[in-house]
Design a protein around this motif. Structure first.
Motif, PDB file in Angstrom:
ATOM      1  N   ASN A 268       0.597  -1.324  -0.053  1.00 26.91           N
ATOM      2  CA  ASN A 268      -0.058  -0.057   0.006  1.00 26.91           C
ATOM      3  C   ASN A 268       0.829   1.427   0.264  1.00 26.91           C
ATOM      4  O   ASN A 268       0.485   2.221   0.632  1.00 26.91           O
ATOM      5  CB  ASN A 268      -0.877  -0.063   1.095  1.00 26.91           C
ATOM      6  CG  ASN A 268      -2.069  -1.096   1.106  1.00 26.91           C
ATOM      7  OD1 ASN A 268      -2.582  -1.398   0.031  1.00 26.91           O
ATOM      8  ND2 ASN A 268      -2.225  -1.799   2.243  1.00 26.91           N
ATOM      9  N   GLY A 269       1.996   1.136  -0.738  1.00 20.86           N
ATOM     10  CA  GLY A 269       2.566   2.500  -0.896  1.00 20.86           C
ATOM     11  C   GLY A 269       3.685   2.521   0.437  1.00 20.86           C
ATOM     12  O   GLY A 269       4.546   3.721   0.390  1.00 20.86           O
ATOM     13  N   LYS A 270       3.767   1.736   1.396  1.00 23.81           N
ATOM     14  CA  LYS A 270       4.641   1.839   2.453  1.00 23.81           C
ATOM     15  C   LYS A 270       5.430   0.496   2.395  1.00 23.81           C
ATOM     16  O   LYS A 270       5.177  -0.520   2.175  1.00 23.81           O
ATOM     17  CB  LYS A 270       3.549   1.837   3.916  1.00 23.81           C
ATOM     18  CG  LYS A 270       2.524   2.942   3.785  1.00 23.81           C
ATOM     19  CD  LYS A 270       3.106   4.243   3.950  1.00 23.81           C
ATOM     20  CE  LYS A 270       1.960   5.487   4.001  1.00 23.81           C
ATOM     21  NZ  LYS A 270       2.528   6.685   4.344  1.00 23.81           N
ATOM     22  N   PRO A 271       6.668   0.766   3.203  1.00 25.41           N
ATOM     23  CA  PRO A 271       7.627  -0.080   3.524  1.00 25.41           C
ATOM     24  C   PRO A 271       6.709  -1.012   4.329  1.00 25.41           C
ATOM     25  O   PRO A 271       6.442  -1.042   5.178  1.00 25.41           O
ATOM     26  CB  PRO A 271       8.786   0.436   4.120  1.00 25.41           C
ATOM     27  CG  PRO A 271       8.884   1.808   3.774  1.00 25.41           C
ATOM     28  CD  PRO A 271       7.120   2.052   3.698  1.00 25.41           C
ATOM     29  N   LEU A 272       7.058  -2.547   4.023  1.00 22.68           N
ATOM     30  CA  LEU A 272       6.441  -3.676   4.511  1.00 22.68           C
ATOM     31  C   LEU A 272       7.117  -3.854   6.166  1.00 22.68           C
ATOM     32  O   LEU A 272       8.325  -3.942   6.313  1.00 22.68           O
ATOM     33  CB  LEU A 272       6.742  -4.832   4.079  1.00 22.68           C
ATOM     34  CG  LEU A 272       6.071  -6.265   4.587  1.00 22.68           C
ATOM     35  CD1 LEU A 272       4.624  -6.196   4.937  1.00 22.68           C
ATOM     36  CD2 LEU A 272       6.419  -7.486   3.810  1.00 22.68           C
ATOM     37  N   VAL A 273       6.164  -3.801   6.914  1.00 24.40           N
ATOM     38  CA  VAL A 273       6.340  -4.137   8.303  1.00 24.40           C
ATOM     39  C   VAL A 273       5.728  -5.151   8.522  1.00 24.40           C
ATOM     40  O   VAL A 273       4.493  -5.407   8.854  1.00 24.40           O
ATOM     41  CB  VAL A 273       6.038  -3.086   9.455  1.00 24.40           C
ATOM     42  CG1 VAL A 273       6.189  -3.478  10.794  1.00 24.40           C
ATOM     43  CG2 VAL A 273       6.954  -1.644   9.279  1.00 24.40           C
ATOM     44  N   TYR A 274       6.388  -6.638   8.829  1.00 21.85           N
ATOM     45  CA  TYR A 274       5.720  -7.837   8.851  1.00 21.85           C
ATOM     46  C   TYR A 274       5.789  -8.312  10.084  1.00 21.85           C
ATOM     47  O   TYR A 274       6.799  -8.632  10.866  1.00 21.85           O
ATOM     48  CB  TYR A 274       6.396  -8.851   8.084  1.00 21.85           C
ATOM     49  CG  TYR A 274       5.550 -10.240   8.064  1.00 21.85           C
ATOM     50  CD1 TYR A 274       4.554 -10.317   7.367  1.00 21.85           C
ATOM     51  CD2 TYR A 274       6.206 -11.190   8.587  1.00 21.85           C
ATOM     52  CE1 TYR A 274       3.861 -11.531   7.356  1.00 21.85           C
ATOM     53  CE2 TYR A 274       5.455 -12.549   8.821  1.00 21.85           C
ATOM     54  CZ  TYR A 274       4.399 -12.601   8.025  1.00 21.85           C
ATOM     55  OH  TYR A 274       3.555 -13.891   7.915  1.00 21.85           O
ATOM     56  N   PHE A 275       4.625  -8.289  10.937  1.00 18.10           N
ATOM     57  CA  PHE A 275       4.364  -8.661  12.532  1.00 18.10           C
ATOM     58  C   PHE A 275       3.438  -9.768  12.460  1.00 18.10           C
ATOM     59  O   PHE A 275       2.588  -9.984  13.441  1.00 18.10           O
ATOM     60  CB  PHE A 275       4.047  -7.588  13.253  1.00 18.10           C
ATOM     61  CG  PHE A 275       5.257  -6.788  13.731  1.00 18.10           C
ATOM     62  CD1 PHE A 275       6.536  -6.821  13.599  1.00 18.10           C
ATOM     63  CD2 PHE A 275       4.984  -5.231  13.863  1.00 18.10           C
ATOM     64  CE1 PHE A 275       7.819  -6.185  13.789  1.00 18.10           C
ATOM     65  CE2 PHE A 275       5.886  -4.261  14.234  1.00 18.10           C
ATOM     66  CZ  PHE A 275       7.320  -4.950  14.204  1.00 18.10           C
ATOM     67  N   ASP A 276       3.428 -10.922  11.714  1.00 19.93           N
ATOM     68  CA  ASP A 276       2.373 -11.962  11.506  1.00 19.93           C
ATOM     69  C   ASP A 276       3.266 -13.138  11.823  1.00 19.93           C
ATOM     70  O   ASP A 276       2.811 -13.904  10.992  1.00 19.93           O
ATOM     71  CB  ASP A 276       1.500 -11.751  10.618  1.00 19.93           C
ATOM     72  CG  ASP A 276       0.296 -12.682  10.615  1.00 19.93           C
ATOM     73  OD1 ASP A 276       0.216 -13.115  11.928  1.00 19.93           O
ATOM     74  OD2 ASP A 276      -0.265 -12.969   9.561  1.00 19.93           O
ATOM     75  N   ASN A 277       4.438 -13.162  12.118  1.00 20.12           N
ATOM     76  CA  ASN A 277       5.337 -14.059  12.368  1.00 20.12           C
ATOM     77  C   ASN A 277       4.540 -15.506  13.177  1.00 20.12           C
ATOM     78  O   ASN A 277       5.358 -16.908  12.541  1.00 20.12           O
ATOM     79  CB  ASN A 277       6.750 -13.767  12.771  1.00 20.12           C
ATOM     80  CG  ASN A 277       7.309 -12.738  12.024  1.00 20.12           C
ATOM     81  OD1 ASN A 277       7.819 -13.020  10.875  1.00 20.12           O
ATOM     82  ND2 ASN A 277       7.473 -11.515  12.671  1.00 20.12           N
ATOM     83  N   ALA A 278       3.761 -14.989  13.950  1.00 13.00           N
ATOM     84  CA  ALA A 278       3.146 -16.261  14.469  1.00 13.00           C
ATOM     85  C   ALA A 278       2.406 -17.122  13.568  1.00 13.00           C
ATOM     86  O   ALA A 278       2.034 -18.335  13.811  1.00 13.00           O
ATOM     87  CB  ALA A 278       2.461 -15.868  15.798  1.00 13.00           C
ATOM     88  N   ALA A 279       1.877 -16.633  12.448  1.00 11.35           N
ATOM     89  CA  ALA A 279       1.196 -17.357  11.449  1.00 11.35           C
ATOM     90  C   ALA A 279       1.969 -18.075  10.516  1.00 11.35           C
ATOM     91  O   ALA A 279       1.791 -19.070  10.302  1.00 11.35           O
ATOM     92  CB  ALA A 279       0.030 -16.228  10.910  1.00 11.35           C
ATOM     93  N   THR A 280       2.933 -17.542  10.203  1.00  8.80           N
ATOM     94  CA  THR A 280       4.070 -17.786   9.327  1.00  8.80           C
ATOM     95  C   THR A 280       5.216 -17.168   9.258  1.00  8.80           C
ATOM     96  O   THR A 280       5.171 -15.719   9.331  1.00  8.80           O
ATOM     97  CB  THR A 280       3.534 -18.396   7.815  1.00  8.80           C
ATOM     98  OG1 THR A 280       4.323 -19.324   7.338  1.00  8.80           O
ATOM     99  CG2 THR A 280       3.377 -17.147   7.047  1.00  8.80           C
ATOM    100  N   ALA A 281       6.387 -17.734   9.050  1.00 11.50           N
ATOM    101  CA  ALA A 281       7.682 -17.040   9.252  1.00 11.50           C
ATOM    102  C   ALA A 281       8.087 -16.691   7.659  1.00 11.50           C
ATOM    103  O   ALA A 281       7.418 -17.433   6.774  1.00 11.50           O
ATOM    104  CB  ALA A 281       8.751 -17.650   9.575  1.00 11.50           C
ATOM    105  N   GLN A 282       8.679 -15.639   7.509  1.00 14.08           N
ATOM    106  CA  GLN A 282       9.186 -15.365   6.036  1.00 14.08           C
ATOM    107  C   GLN A 282      10.346 -16.351   5.668  1.00 14.08           C
ATOM    108  O   GLN A 282      11.136 -16.877   6.703  1.00 14.08           O
ATOM    109  CB  GLN A 282       9.590 -14.104   5.753  1.00 14.08           C
ATOM    110  CG  GLN A 282       8.493 -12.972   5.901  1.00 14.08           C
ATOM    111  CD  GLN A 282       7.271 -13.293   5.065  1.00 14.08           C
ATOM    112  OE1 GLN A 282       7.558 -13.933   4.095  1.00 14.08           O
ATOM    113  NE2 GLN A 282       6.162 -12.893   5.396  1.00 14.08           N
TER     114      GLN A 282
END
Length: 404
Positions: A19-33
Protein backbone atom coordinates in the motif's frame (compact mmCIF):
# COMPACT_ATOMS: atom_id res chain seq x y z
CA UNK A 1 24.99 -10.03 18.71
CA UNK A 2 23.00 -10.32 15.51
CA UNK A 3 23.74 -8.26 12.42
CA UNK A 4 20.09 -7.45 11.75
CA UNK A 5 20.84 -5.45 8.62
CA UNK A 6 22.67 -8.41 7.07
CA UNK A 7 19.97 -10.84 8.20
CA UNK A 8 17.22 -8.74 6.63
CA UNK A 9 19.08 -8.90 3.31
CA UNK A 10 18.55 -12.69 3.43
CA UNK A 11 14.77 -12.16 3.21
CA UNK A 12 13.77 -10.69 -0.18
CA UNK A 13 10.14 -10.11 0.81
CA UNK A 14 11.12 -7.59 3.48
CA UNK A 15 12.31 -5.08 0.85
CA UNK A 16 8.90 -4.64 -0.77
CA UNK A 17 6.22 -2.04 -0.18
CA UNK A 18 2.60 -2.66 0.76
CA UNK A 19 0.00 0.00 0.00
CA UNK A 20 2.85 2.33 -0.86
CA UNK A 21 4.56 1.87 2.50
CA UNK A 22 7.62 -0.21 3.46
CA UNK A 23 6.41 -3.61 4.64
CA UNK A 24 6.45 -4.16 8.39
CA UNK A 25 5.74 -7.85 8.86
CA UNK A 26 4.49 -8.66 12.35
CA UNK A 27 2.49 -11.81 11.58
CA UNK A 28 5.32 -14.22 12.29
CA UNK A 29 3.23 -16.38 14.61
CA UNK A 30 1.07 -17.23 11.60
CA UNK A 31 4.00 -17.97 9.30
CA UNK A 32 7.65 -16.97 9.09
CA UNK A 33 9.21 -15.40 6.03
CA UNK A 34 11.69 -17.42 4.00
CA UNK A 35 15.39 -16.66 3.56
CA UNK A 36 16.82 -16.71 0.06
CA UNK A 37 18.74 -19.94 0.78
CA UNK A 38 15.41 -21.72 1.34
CA UNK A 39 13.91 -20.34 -1.86
CA UNK A 40 16.99 -21.35 -3.83
CA UNK A 41 16.95 -24.86 -2.35
CA UNK A 42 13.38 -25.42 -3.59
CA UNK A 43 14.36 -24.45 -7.14
CA UNK A 44 17.56 -26.52 -6.97
CA UNK A 45 15.67 -29.65 -5.96
CA UNK A 46 13.21 -29.47 -8.85
CA UNK A 47 15.89 -28.50 -11.37
CA UNK A 48 18.44 -31.16 -10.44
CA UNK A 49 17.15 -34.23 -8.55
CA UNK A 50 13.36 -34.31 -8.79
CA UNK A 51 12.40 -38.00 -8.46
CA UNK A 52 10.36 -40.25 -6.22
CA UNK A 53 12.17 -41.68 -3.22
CA UNK A 54 12.84 -45.08 -1.61
CA UNK A 55 11.58 -47.03 -4.62
CA UNK A 56 13.86 -46.34 -7.54
CA UNK A 57 17.24 -47.78 -8.46
CA UNK A 58 18.04 -45.00 -10.90
CA UNK A 59 20.46 -42.24 -9.97
CA UNK A 60 17.98 -39.39 -9.47
CA UNK A 61 15.83 -41.49 -7.16
CA UNK A 62 18.86 -42.41 -5.09
CA UNK A 63 19.97 -38.77 -4.90
CA UNK A 64 16.49 -37.65 -3.82
CA UNK A 65 16.30 -40.44 -1.24
CA UNK A 66 19.70 -39.55 0.20
CA UNK A 67 18.78 -35.86 0.45
CA UNK A 68 15.42 -36.62 2.09
CA UNK A 69 16.92 -38.98 4.67
CA UNK A 70 19.76 -36.56 5.34
CA UNK A 71 17.11 -33.95 6.16
CA UNK A 72 15.55 -36.40 8.61
CA UNK A 73 18.92 -36.74 10.33
CA UNK A 74 19.21 -32.95 10.49
CA UNK A 75 15.88 -32.82 12.33
CA UNK A 76 17.01 -35.64 14.61
CA UNK A 77 20.13 -33.67 15.54
CA UNK A 78 18.18 -30.43 15.90
CA UNK A 79 15.71 -32.00 18.36
CA UNK A 80 18.24 -34.37 19.94
CA UNK A 81 16.06 -37.39 19.18
CA UNK A 82 17.61 -40.72 20.09
CA UNK A 83 16.93 -42.31 16.69
CA UNK A 84 16.37 -40.85 13.23
CA UNK A 85 13.37 -43.17 12.74
CA UNK A 86 11.63 -41.41 15.64
CA UNK A 87 11.34 -38.38 13.31
CA UNK A 88 8.30 -38.48 11.02
CA UNK A 89 7.78 -35.96 8.24
CA UNK A 90 4.22 -34.62 8.16
CA UNK A 91 2.18 -31.89 6.49
CA UNK A 92 2.41 -29.76 9.65
CA UNK A 93 1.54 -29.55 13.33
CA UNK A 94 -2.15 -30.18 12.73
CA UNK A 95 -1.40 -33.38 10.81
CA UNK A 96 0.96 -34.60 13.52
CA UNK A 97 -1.52 -34.06 16.34
CA UNK A 98 -4.29 -35.74 14.35
CA UNK A 99 -2.02 -38.72 13.70
CA UNK A 100 -1.33 -39.20 17.41
CA UNK A 101 -4.90 -38.49 18.56
CA UNK A 102 -6.32 -40.87 15.96
CA UNK A 103 -4.01 -43.60 17.19
CA UNK A 104 -5.01 -43.04 20.79
CA UNK A 105 -8.64 -43.17 19.72
CA UNK A 106 -8.15 -46.92 19.37
CA UNK A 107 -6.13 -47.28 22.59
CA UNK A 108 -8.31 -45.27 24.98
CA UNK A 109 -11.46 -46.64 26.63
CA UNK A 110 -14.36 -45.42 28.74
CA UNK A 111 -13.10 -44.15 32.09
CA UNK A 112 -9.81 -42.92 30.66
CA UNK A 113 -9.03 -39.21 30.69
CA UNK A 114 -7.23 -36.83 28.32
CA UNK A 115 -5.93 -33.52 29.66
CA UNK A 116 -5.42 -30.43 27.50
CA UNK A 117 -5.02 -26.81 28.57
CA UNK A 118 -7.27 -23.78 28.37
CA UNK A 119 -4.86 -22.06 25.98
CA UNK A 120 -4.70 -24.69 23.25
CA UNK A 121 -4.96 -23.94 19.54
CA UNK A 122 -8.01 -25.58 17.97
CA UNK A 123 -5.61 -28.10 16.40
CA UNK A 124 -4.83 -29.44 19.86
CA UNK A 125 -8.47 -29.48 20.98
CA UNK A 126 -10.59 -30.90 18.17
CA UNK A 127 -8.50 -34.04 17.45
CA UNK A 128 -8.69 -35.00 21.12
CA UNK A 129 -12.44 -34.41 21.10
CA UNK A 130 -12.60 -36.85 18.18
CA UNK A 131 -10.50 -39.39 20.10
CA UNK A 132 -12.68 -39.11 23.21
CA UNK A 133 -15.90 -39.38 21.24
CA UNK A 134 -14.56 -42.48 19.51
CA UNK A 135 -13.29 -44.19 22.67
CA UNK A 136 -15.62 -42.99 25.41
CA UNK A 137 -12.75 -41.28 27.24
CA UNK A 138 -13.26 -37.94 29.01
CA UNK A 139 -11.61 -34.68 27.97
CA UNK A 140 -10.54 -32.39 30.83
CA UNK A 141 -9.06 -28.88 30.73
CA UNK A 142 -6.24 -27.34 32.79
CA UNK A 143 -7.46 -23.81 33.65
CA UNK A 144 -5.46 -20.59 33.38
CA UNK A 145 -5.42 -17.29 35.27
CA UNK A 146 -5.99 -13.71 34.12
CA UNK A 147 -2.29 -13.33 33.26
CA UNK A 148 -2.57 -16.16 30.77
CA UNK A 149 -0.64 -18.69 32.87
CA UNK A 150 -1.68 -22.27 33.59
CA UNK A 151 -2.83 -22.87 37.16
CA UNK A 152 -0.48 -25.70 38.04
CA UNK A 153 -2.21 -26.47 41.35
CA UNK A 154 -5.33 -27.33 39.36
CA UNK A 155 -3.27 -29.45 36.98
CA UNK A 156 -2.02 -31.43 39.96
CA UNK A 157 -5.63 -32.04 41.05
CA UNK A 158 -6.69 -33.15 37.58
CA UNK A 159 -3.91 -35.74 37.27
CA UNK A 160 -5.09 -39.22 38.30
CA UNK A 161 -4.27 -42.82 37.38
CA UNK A 162 -7.07 -42.45 34.80
CA UNK A 163 -5.08 -39.80 32.94
CA UNK A 164 -3.73 -41.48 29.81
CA UNK A 165 -2.72 -38.48 27.68
CA UNK A 166 -1.63 -34.91 28.44
CA UNK A 167 -1.48 -32.68 25.36
CA UNK A 168 -0.34 -29.08 25.87
CA UNK A 169 1.18 -26.26 23.90
CA UNK A 170 4.77 -25.28 24.57
CA UNK A 171 4.04 -21.62 23.76
CA UNK A 172 0.61 -20.05 23.30
CA UNK A 173 0.11 -18.62 19.82
CA UNK A 174 -2.45 -16.10 21.13
CA UNK A 175 -0.75 -14.97 24.35
CA UNK A 176 2.95 -15.75 23.96
CA UNK A 177 2.96 -17.63 27.28
CA UNK A 178 5.79 -20.14 27.68
CA UNK A 179 4.38 -23.08 29.61
CA UNK A 180 6.40 -25.11 32.17
CA UNK A 181 6.32 -28.19 29.97
CA UNK A 182 9.19 -30.01 31.65
CA UNK A 183 7.31 -29.92 34.95
CA UNK A 184 4.10 -30.97 33.18
CA UNK A 185 5.85 -33.90 31.51
CA UNK A 186 7.47 -35.11 34.74
CA UNK A 187 4.20 -34.98 36.68
CA UNK A 188 2.22 -36.65 33.89
CA UNK A 189 4.69 -39.50 33.68
CA UNK A 190 4.30 -40.17 37.40
CA UNK A 191 0.69 -41.26 36.75
CA UNK A 192 1.69 -43.18 33.60
CA UNK A 193 0.31 -40.69 31.06
CA UNK A 194 1.80 -40.08 27.63
CA UNK A 195 2.61 -36.45 26.81
CA UNK A 196 2.30 -34.61 23.50
CA UNK A 197 3.79 -31.14 23.19
CA UNK A 198 2.52 -28.77 20.50
CA UNK A 199 5.70 -26.96 19.53
CA UNK A 200 4.34 -24.98 16.58
CA UNK A 201 4.93 -21.62 18.29
CA UNK A 202 8.00 -22.68 20.27
CA UNK A 203 10.31 -23.96 17.55
CA UNK A 204 10.87 -20.55 15.89
CA UNK A 205 12.28 -19.30 19.21
CA UNK A 206 13.51 -22.33 21.16
CA UNK A 207 15.54 -25.37 20.14
CA UNK A 208 13.70 -28.33 21.69
CA UNK A 209 15.70 -31.13 23.31
CA UNK A 210 13.23 -33.99 23.35
CA UNK A 211 15.46 -36.31 25.36
CA UNK A 212 15.97 -33.68 28.05
CA UNK A 213 12.25 -32.85 28.07
CA UNK A 214 11.43 -36.58 28.06
CA UNK A 215 8.22 -35.89 26.10
CA UNK A 216 6.59 -38.78 24.27
CA UNK A 217 5.59 -36.70 21.24
CA UNK A 218 6.62 -33.27 19.98
CA UNK A 219 5.13 -31.66 16.86
CA UNK A 220 5.94 -28.55 14.84
CA UNK A 221 5.39 -26.97 11.44
CA UNK A 222 8.06 -26.21 8.86
CA UNK A 223 6.61 -22.90 7.74
CA UNK A 224 6.96 -21.46 11.26
CA UNK A 225 10.73 -22.04 11.16
CA UNK A 226 11.39 -20.34 7.81
CA UNK A 227 10.70 -23.55 5.87
CA UNK A 228 8.06 -24.37 3.24
CA UNK A 229 4.35 -24.58 3.94
CA UNK A 230 2.85 -28.07 3.95
CA UNK A 231 5.77 -29.50 5.92
CA UNK A 232 6.19 -30.51 9.53
CA UNK A 233 7.64 -32.97 12.00
CA UNK A 234 6.23 -35.40 14.50
CA UNK A 235 8.79 -36.73 16.95
CA UNK A 236 7.64 -39.79 18.83
CA UNK A 237 9.41 -42.14 21.20
CA UNK A 238 10.02 -45.46 19.51
CA UNK A 239 7.95 -47.38 22.05
CA UNK A 240 4.89 -45.20 21.45
CA UNK A 241 5.20 -45.14 17.68
CA UNK A 242 5.28 -48.93 17.74
CA UNK A 243 2.08 -49.00 19.85
CA UNK A 244 0.08 -46.65 17.64
CA UNK A 245 -1.68 -48.01 14.55
CA UNK A 246 -0.92 -46.47 11.14
CA UNK A 247 -2.79 -43.26 10.40
CA UNK A 248 -3.08 -43.81 6.63
CA UNK A 249 -2.80 -46.81 4.37
CA UNK A 250 -1.09 -46.97 0.99
CA UNK A 251 2.29 -47.31 -0.59
CA UNK A 252 5.53 -47.04 1.39
CA UNK A 253 3.94 -47.86 4.77
CA UNK A 254 3.64 -51.57 4.01
CA UNK A 255 5.93 -54.56 4.39
CA UNK A 256 3.73 -57.08 2.57
CA UNK A 257 0.28 -56.85 1.00
CA UNK A 258 -2.10 -59.63 0.04
CA UNK A 259 -5.86 -59.50 -0.32
CA UNK A 260 -6.07 -61.43 2.94
CA UNK A 261 -3.54 -59.58 5.11
CA UNK A 262 -1.22 -56.56 5.17
CA UNK A 263 1.82 -56.17 7.39
CA UNK A 264 3.36 -52.80 8.09
CA UNK A 265 6.79 -51.40 7.41
CA UNK A 266 9.18 -50.48 10.20
CA UNK A 267 9.54 -46.92 11.51
CA UNK A 268 9.37 -44.27 10.22
CA UNK A 269 7.76 -45.62 7.03
CA UNK A 270 4.81 -47.10 8.91
CA UNK A 271 3.42 -43.56 9.24
CA UNK A 272 4.55 -42.11 5.89
CA UNK A 273 2.08 -43.52 3.38
CA UNK A 274 2.26 -42.33 -0.22
CA UNK A 275 4.64 -39.98 -1.96
CA UNK A 276 5.63 -37.33 0.59
CA UNK A 277 6.44 -33.66 0.10
CA UNK A 278 9.99 -34.57 -0.88
CA UNK A 279 11.16 -31.07 -1.71
CA UNK A 280 9.50 -29.79 1.46
CA UNK A 281 11.29 -32.24 3.71
CA UNK A 282 14.68 -31.56 2.15
CA UNK A 283 14.22 -27.79 2.29
CA UNK A 284 12.96 -27.92 5.89
CA UNK A 285 16.42 -29.27 6.68
CA UNK A 286 17.94 -26.27 4.89
CA UNK A 287 15.75 -23.89 6.94
CA UNK A 288 16.89 -25.49 10.20
CA UNK A 289 20.50 -25.19 9.06
CA UNK A 290 19.94 -21.49 8.48
CA UNK A 291 18.38 -20.90 11.90
CA UNK A 292 21.10 -22.87 13.65
CA UNK A 293 23.70 -20.78 11.86
CA UNK A 294 22.02 -17.62 13.17
CA UNK A 295 21.93 -19.33 16.57
CA UNK A 296 18.91 -19.94 18.77
CA UNK A 297 20.50 -18.30 21.80
CA UNK A 298 21.05 -15.18 19.70
CA UNK A 299 17.49 -15.35 18.37
CA UNK A 300 16.00 -15.73 21.86
CA UNK A 301 18.01 -12.84 23.32
CA UNK A 302 17.20 -10.44 20.49
CA UNK A 303 13.52 -11.36 20.34
CA UNK A 304 13.28 -10.78 24.10
CA UNK A 305 14.60 -7.26 23.48
CA UNK A 306 11.88 -6.75 20.87
CA UNK A 307 9.24 -8.08 23.27
CA UNK A 308 10.30 -5.72 26.05
CA UNK A 309 10.54 -2.74 23.73
CA UNK A 310 7.22 -3.49 22.04
CA UNK A 311 5.48 -3.98 25.39
CA UNK A 312 6.84 -0.66 26.66
CA UNK A 313 5.91 1.32 23.52
CA UNK A 314 2.43 -0.14 23.11
CA UNK A 315 1.69 0.32 26.80
CA UNK A 316 2.21 4.06 26.31
CA UNK A 317 -0.98 4.23 24.23
CA UNK A 318 -3.92 5.31 26.35
CA UNK A 319 -6.82 2.85 26.16
CA UNK A 320 -4.64 -0.03 24.96
CA UNK A 321 -4.81 -3.27 26.95
CA UNK A 322 -2.39 -6.15 26.51
CA UNK A 323 -4.00 -9.59 26.72
CA UNK A 324 -1.54 -12.11 28.14
CA UNK A 325 0.95 -10.86 30.70
CA UNK A 326 2.65 -14.05 31.82
CA UNK A 327 6.05 -13.78 33.50
CA UNK A 328 7.48 -16.19 30.93
CA UNK A 329 6.65 -14.98 27.42
CA UNK A 330 8.03 -15.06 23.92
CA UNK A 331 7.84 -12.26 21.35
CA UNK A 332 4.06 -12.12 20.92
CA UNK A 333 1.90 -9.19 22.05
CA UNK A 334 -1.88 -9.47 21.83
CA UNK A 335 -3.77 -6.29 22.57
CA UNK A 336 -7.02 -4.39 22.12
CA UNK A 337 -8.03 -0.75 21.98
CA UNK A 338 -10.89 0.21 24.26
CA UNK A 339 -14.20 0.43 22.40
CA UNK A 340 -12.72 -0.56 19.01
CA UNK A 341 -13.06 -3.92 17.24
CA UNK A 342 -9.67 -5.51 16.52
CA UNK A 343 -10.58 -6.18 12.89
CA UNK A 344 -11.03 -2.47 12.23
CA UNK A 345 -7.60 -1.71 13.65
CA UNK A 346 -6.04 -4.43 11.53
CA UNK A 347 -7.51 -3.00 8.33
CA UNK A 348 -6.19 0.50 9.00
CA UNK A 349 -2.67 -0.51 10.03
CA UNK A 350 -2.48 -2.68 6.91
CA UNK A 351 -3.10 0.44 4.82
CA UNK A 352 -0.01 1.84 6.53
CA UNK A 353 2.08 -1.18 5.53
CA UNK A 354 1.94 -3.04 8.85
CA UNK A 355 0.90 -6.71 8.81
CA UNK A 356 -0.63 -7.92 12.07
CA UNK A 357 -3.12 -10.69 12.79
CA UNK A 358 -6.60 -9.95 14.11
CA UNK A 359 -9.30 -12.31 15.36
CA UNK A 360 -9.38 -15.25 17.76
CA UNK A 361 -6.23 -16.87 16.35
CA UNK A 362 -7.87 -20.32 16.38
CA UNK A 363 -8.14 -20.06 20.16
CA UNK A 364 -11.79 -19.26 20.75
CA UNK A 365 -11.79 -20.63 24.33
CA UNK A 366 -9.09 -18.08 25.24
CA UNK A 367 -11.17 -15.24 23.87
CA UNK A 368 -14.24 -16.53 25.70
CA UNK A 369 -12.21 -16.65 28.92
CA UNK A 370 -11.27 -12.98 28.59
CA UNK A 371 -14.74 -12.03 27.31
CA UNK A 372 -13.47 -10.48 24.07
CA UNK A 373 -14.19 -11.14 20.35
CA UNK A 374 -10.51 -11.34 19.50
CA UNK A 375 -7.24 -9.43 19.68
CA UNK A 376 -4.75 -7.58 17.54
CA UNK A 377 -1.61 -9.71 17.58
CA UNK A 378 1.87 -8.44 16.80
CA UNK A 379 4.41 -11.26 16.68
CA UNK A 380 8.09 -10.45 16.25
CA UNK A 381 10.91 -12.44 14.67
CA UNK A 382 14.69 -12.09 14.66
CA UNK A 383 14.59 -10.19 11.36
CA UNK A 384 12.35 -7.45 12.79
CA UNK A 385 13.59 -4.17 14.28
CA UNK A 386 12.71 -1.70 17.02
CA UNK A 387 12.21 0.92 14.32
CA UNK A 388 9.46 -1.26 12.86
CA UNK A 389 7.83 -1.41 16.29
CA UNK A 390 7.81 2.39 16.30
CA UNK A 391 5.99 2.28 12.94
CA UNK A 392 3.43 -0.12 14.45
CA UNK A 393 2.87 2.17 17.43
CA UNK A 394 2.22 5.18 15.21
CA UNK A 395 -0.11 3.12 13.00
CA UNK A 396 -2.10 1.96 16.02
CA UNK A 397 -2.37 5.54 17.27
CA UNK A 398 -3.66 6.65 13.88
CA UNK A 399 -6.21 3.84 13.83
CA UNK A 400 -7.33 4.79 17.31
CA UNK A 401 -7.76 8.42 16.28
CA UNK A 402 -9.76 7.46 13.19
CA UNK A 403 -12.01 4.91 14.91
CA UNK A 404 -12.62 6.49 18.32
Amino acid sequence: MLDIKAIRQDFPILTQTVNGKPLVYFDNAATAQKPRVVEEAIVKYYETINANIHRGVHTLSQLATDAYEEARKKVQTHMNAKHDYEVLFTAGTTFGINLVASGFGSLLKAGDEVLISAMEHHSNIVPWQFACERSGATLKVIPMNQNGELIMEEFDKLLTPNTKVVAVTHISNALGTINPIKEIIEKAHKVGAAVLIDGAQATPHIKPDVQDLDCDFYVFSGHKVCGPTGTGVLYGKEEWLNKLPPYQGGGEMIKTVTFEKTTYACLPHKFEAGTPNIAGGIVLGVALDYLNEVGFDNIAAYEHELLEYGTKRLSEIEGLKIIGTAKEKTSVISFNLEGIHPYDVGVIVDKLGVAVRTGHHCTQPIMDFFGIPGTIRASFSFYNTKEEIDVLVEAVKKAQMMLA
